[in-house]
Structure formats: C-alpha cells, structure tokens
Write an enzyme that holds these catalytic residues in place. Structure first.
Site, PDB file in Angstrom:
ATOM      1  N   LYS A 114       0.047   0.692   5.297  1.00 18.63           N
ATOM      2  CA  LYS A 114       0.853   1.308   4.237  1.00 18.63           C
ATOM      3  C   LYS A 114       1.121   0.352   3.096  1.00 18.63           C
ATOM      4  CE  LYS A 114       2.923   5.198   6.524  1.00 18.63           C
ATOM      5  NZ  LYS A 114       4.104   5.893   6.997  1.00 18.63           N
ATOM      6  N   LYS A 197      -7.591   9.769  10.838  1.00 21.28           N
ATOM      7  CA  LYS A 197      -6.563  10.552  11.520  1.00 21.28           C
ATOM      8  C   LYS A 197      -6.151  11.745  10.650  1.00 21.28           C
ATOM      9  CE  LYS A 197      -2.405   8.742  11.350  1.00 21.28           C
ATOM     10  NZ  LYS A 197      -1.212   7.930  11.474  1.00 21.28           N
ATOM     11  N   LYS A 200      -0.547  13.771   6.901  1.00 20.94           N
ATOM     12  CA  LYS A 200       0.011  14.493   5.752  1.00 20.94           C
ATOM     13  C   LYS A 200      -0.229  13.736   4.462  1.00 20.94           C
ATOM     14  CE  LYS A 200       4.390  13.269   7.804  1.00 20.94           C
ATOM     15  NZ  LYS A 200       5.431  13.890   8.604  1.00 20.94           N
TER      16      LYS A 200
HETATM   17  P1  TYM Z   1       5.328  10.827  12.119  1.00 22.49           P
HETATM   18  O1  TYM Z   1       6.382  11.577  11.383  1.00 22.49           O
HETATM   19  O2  TYM Z   1       4.224  10.210  11.331  1.00 22.49           O
HETATM   20  O3  TYM Z   1       4.628  11.766  13.190  1.00 22.49           O
HETATM   21  C1  TYM Z   1       5.379  12.499  14.145  1.00 22.49           C
HETATM   22  C2  TYM Z   1       4.636  12.548  15.465  1.00 22.49           C
HETATM   23  O4  TYM Z   1       3.346  13.119  15.288  1.00 22.49           O
HETATM   24  C3  TYM Z   1       2.354  12.253  15.830  1.00 22.49           C
HETATM   25  N1  TYM Z   1       1.122  12.389  15.039  1.00 22.49           N
HETATM   26  C4  TYM Z   1      -0.085  12.625  15.569  1.00 22.49           C
HETATM   27  N2  TYM Z   1      -0.495  12.811  16.835  1.00 22.49           N
HETATM   28  C5  TYM Z   1      -1.807  13.051  17.048  1.00 22.49           C
HETATM   29  N3  TYM Z   1      -2.729  13.120  16.041  1.00 22.49           N
HETATM   30  C6  TYM Z   1      -2.360  12.939  14.748  1.00 22.49           C
HETATM   31  N4  TYM Z   1      -3.267  13.021  13.777  1.00 22.49           N
HETATM   32  C7  TYM Z   1      -0.994  12.673  14.465  1.00 22.49           C
HETATM   33  N5  TYM Z   1      -0.284  12.448  13.329  1.00 22.49           N
HETATM   34  C8  TYM Z   1       0.998  12.269  13.696  1.00 22.49           C
HETATM   35  C9  TYM Z   1       2.952  10.856  15.702  1.00 22.49           C
HETATM   36  O5  TYM Z   1       2.350   9.956  16.611  1.00 22.49           O
HETATM   37  C10 TYM Z   1       4.398  11.136  16.039  1.00 22.49           C
HETATM   38  O6  TYM Z   1       4.605  11.183  17.425  1.00 22.49           O
HETATM   39  N6  TYM Z   1       7.597   6.519  13.109  1.00 22.49           N
HETATM   40  C11 TYM Z   1       7.462   7.890  13.552  1.00 22.49           C
HETATM   41  C12 TYM Z   1       8.763   8.654  13.619  1.00 22.49           C
HETATM   42  C13 TYM Z   1       9.809   7.990  14.447  1.00 22.49           C
HETATM   43  C14 TYM Z   1       9.831   7.908  15.866  1.00 22.49           C
HETATM   44  C15 TYM Z   1      11.028   7.206  16.175  1.00 22.49           C
HETATM   45  C16 TYM Z   1       8.995   8.356  16.874  1.00 22.49           C
HETATM   46  C17 TYM Z   1      10.911   7.377  13.981  1.00 22.49           C
HETATM   47  N7  TYM Z   1      11.660   6.897  15.029  1.00 22.49           N
HETATM   48  C18 TYM Z   1      11.393   6.940  17.516  1.00 22.49           C
HETATM   49  C19 TYM Z   1       9.346   8.089  18.202  1.00 22.49           C
HETATM   50  C20 TYM Z   1      10.530   7.381  18.510  1.00 22.49           C
HETATM   51  C21 TYM Z   1       6.563   8.625  12.560  1.00 22.49           C
HETATM   52  O7  TYM Z   1       6.485   8.288  11.401  1.00 22.49           O
HETATM   53  O8  TYM Z   1       5.969   9.733  13.057  1.00 22.49           O
END
Ligand code: TYM
Length: 334
Positions: A114, A197, A200
């Site tokens: 990022k 991947k 969004k």
């Molecule tokens: P975020 O908002 O990017 O994504 C949310 C969840 O979706 C999963 N994900 C995917 N899984 C499979 N294939 C994909 N292409 C894909 N894109 C996204 C992510 O792995 C995630 O589980 N940092 C985290 C949010 C967060 C969090 C936490 C998660 C903040 N605090 C504590 C777990 C525990 C994030 O940005 O996810």
C-alpha cells in the site's frame, strides 16, 4: 470459543470478502455453542489510514453493516458493531504500540504494497495499522479469527505482540489468536487476472463481483471472465498451471459447498461455454437473496444503527476486563 473478525467499511463488499470471510462468519455464528461469543465489526478506525471522505465513511459503515445482516449475521446471536464506538480498541492499540517493533511492521507485505515507493508520504496510521488490528482481537482474547489468506501475516504479528507482552510484563494475559482461513476460498482472484487478488481497489469493476451487482451484471462479468481455451480437467491437479480456470472452479466449489474435485467430476471435458452459465446461475442464486434483503434493510438505516449501538454496548463490556488488566500490567492504574 471466542470468534472475532472485522472488515473495512471502504465501499462495496465483493465475492472475495463473502467467500473468504463472511460465509465463515455466518457458519461460525450458526455453530456457536453456549458460552461462545462471535464478534464482528466494521473497522472504521482502520479506514482512516487511507483517503477519508467523512460522509462516505459514515454511510459505508451503515451499508456494510446492513450487508453483513443481509448475508446472515444475526444480531441476536453475534455481536455486530463499529470499532470506533468501542474505545478499548484504540486504547489497547496505544499500549501495544509500546510492545510492537518497527522491524516487525516493516516486514508487513500489506504495508509494503500500500505504501509502495512513497513510504515517506504514507500515513503513520497505515504503518501502525497491524497494531490496531492486534488490539482488535487481543481485547477480546479471541481464539478464532476467520479471515482470508491476505490477513494471515497480520494475525501472526498479533500473536508475536501478545507473546512479547505476556513475556515482558510476566503476565498470562493475552490469548494467542488462531487465524481461521477458509479452506474453500482462501484467496479469490480477479476475474481479469488469475495472478491478482479480487479487490475493491482494482480499478476495473469487471475484475470483481460486488454483492450489490444485479443479476444481469453478475452474468455479464462471469461471461467475460478471463479463461483459457482448454476443456476442464478431471481433477484439481489439472488446474495447477491454469490460474483463471482454477479461480472459477474454486468459486463454484465454494458457492456450492462442494470440493473442487466433485465439481470437476461433473464438468470434466466440457469447455467454459458450458461451465460459465452454470457458475453464473449459482452466483445469482446465492447473491440475489442477499441483495434483496439488503435493499429492504437499507429502507430503515436507523434500525441498522440501533443494531450497531447494541453491539457496541455488548462489545465494550467484553473488552473492559482485558483493557484494565493490560493497563494494570504496564503500571497505568494508580
Ligand atoms: P478487508 O476489509 O480488506 O477484508 C475483509 C475480509 O475479506 C477477506 N478478503 C478476501 N478473502 C478471499 N479472497 C479475497 N480476494 C479477499 N479479499 C478480502 C479478508 O482477508 C478479510 O478477512 N485488516 C482487515 C480488517 C480487520 C480485521 C481486524 C480482520 C481489521 N481488524 C481484526 C480480522 C481481525 C481488512 O482490511 O480486511
């Protein structure tokens, strides 16, 4: 079992979020035994590490909470809230900032991706992002954290922070959280590029299926999804060098709760001309009821806000003892 996971409210949810995370959240909520807790939150504080559009952030938080409810999160069983309403997350993150090491954060691939070449211009929040994520799970002594594969490194860091804190302060305070990564769809890939991947932030909307896409758009995106000219193989080994084909078959298997081999047993020898319409039917059958429930839920945004209010109150109660114990451990309680 204490299940905790979060999602950033930065726009539409897509099929990767659904298959990689939310579907597991709902399954874990549904399998909960007495004494277990499931906490799911909108990571609005994490969203501040990117470009902030205040009105959009507030609206997205409500819309994504509604999407989670539409996807099957039940606020009577799971605790659904937005992170900013539970101050323990920020307070614990600051305390853990004294334990986390710069070298550990420098190794985070998400930070490297990022920030890119412009590290000096990146926000401090983007760098310390994984410390807040560690606080998110450690505040509740989470045992299981259902996430997609891309979050594994952040959770390993949370375990390192927990271990160092427990050791440095000679306490047995933090539980080491286990990442619980979907076996069916750990990493859903872009529909345009089997090496990227589904995300969004991809500039091409054709690369992903959003949970709000209408049926025609889902069909169109899958029809145009990149593939190869070969027929489908008889088992998963035949997909090893075919990332786009592997992705579509994986998506089918995850949506249908079947193994990749079971799907291939039915489609072996057939081309994508036959497979893609079947996949589109399955995707529409899964997503259109979610979209319809979402539309109804968004008619009453105040009701969704009430769900978040109730969830935050319950989350505050669960986080309070851990925060207090951490404050005590470091000498903040007089
Ligand atoms: P975020 O908002 O990017 O994504 C949310 C969840 O979706 C999963 N994900 C995917 N899984 C499979 N294939 C994909 N292409 C894909 N894109 C996204 C992510 O792995 C995630 O589980 N940092 C985290 C949010 C967060 C969090 C936490 C998660 C903040 N605090 C504590 C777990 C525990 C994030 O940005 O996810």
């Amino acid at each position: 079992m204490r299940v905790v996971s979060g999602i950033q409210p930065t726009g539409n949810l897509h099929l990767g979020n659904y298959l990689g995370a939310i579907k597991q959240w709902v399954a874990m909520q549904d399998a909960m035994a007495p004494g277990d807790d499931c906490l799911f939150f909108l990571a609005d504080l994490h969203a501040l590490t990117g470009t902030v559009e205040p009105r959009a952030l507030a609206a997205n938080t409500i819309e994504m909470a509604a999407t989670l409810l539409a996807a099957g999160i039940d606020p009577d069983r799971a605790i659904l809230f937005n992170q900013a309403r539970v101050k323990a997350h920020s307070e614990l993150a600051w305390i853990l900032g004294g334990t986390a090491r710069i070298g550990w954060l420098n190794r985070m691939t998400q930070w490297k991706d990022k920030a890119g070449k412009n590290r000096e211009g990146a926000s401090v929040g983007l760098f310390t992002y994984p410390v807040l994520q560690a606080a998110d799970v450690l505040a509740y002594n989470a045992t299981h954290v259902p996430v997609g594969d891309d979050q594994k490194q952040h959770l390993e860091l949370a375990r390192d922070i927990a271990t160092k804190f427990n050791t440095d302060y000679a306490v047995d305070l933090f539980t080491l959280p286990e990442p619980f990564i979907s076996k069916a769809a750990p990493r859903v890939m872009s529909l345009r590029d089997g090496a990227a991947k589904m995300s969004k932030s991809d500039p091409s909307d054709m690369s992903r299926i959003n949970l709000v896409d209408d049926d025609d758009l889902i069909v169109q995106k899958l029809r145009k999804a990149k593939t190869d000219p070969e027929p489908l193989p008889a088992d998963a080994t035949g997909l090893a060098e075919r990332p786009e084909a592997r992705n579509l078959v994986t998506i089918y298997a995850a949506l249908a709760d079947e193994s990749v081999d079971a799907v291939l047993a039915r489609y072996a020898g057939q081309g994508f001309g036959a497979f893609k319409p079947a996949l589109a039917d399955l995707a529409v059958a899964t997503l259109s009821p979610i979209r319809e429930r979402l539309t109804r839920l968004l008619d009453d945004r105040a009701d969704v806000a009430n769900v978040l209010d109730r969830g935050a109150a319950r989350a505050r109660d669960l986080a309070a003892p851990t925060l207090k114990a951490a404050q005590e451990a470091v000498g903040l309680l007089i």
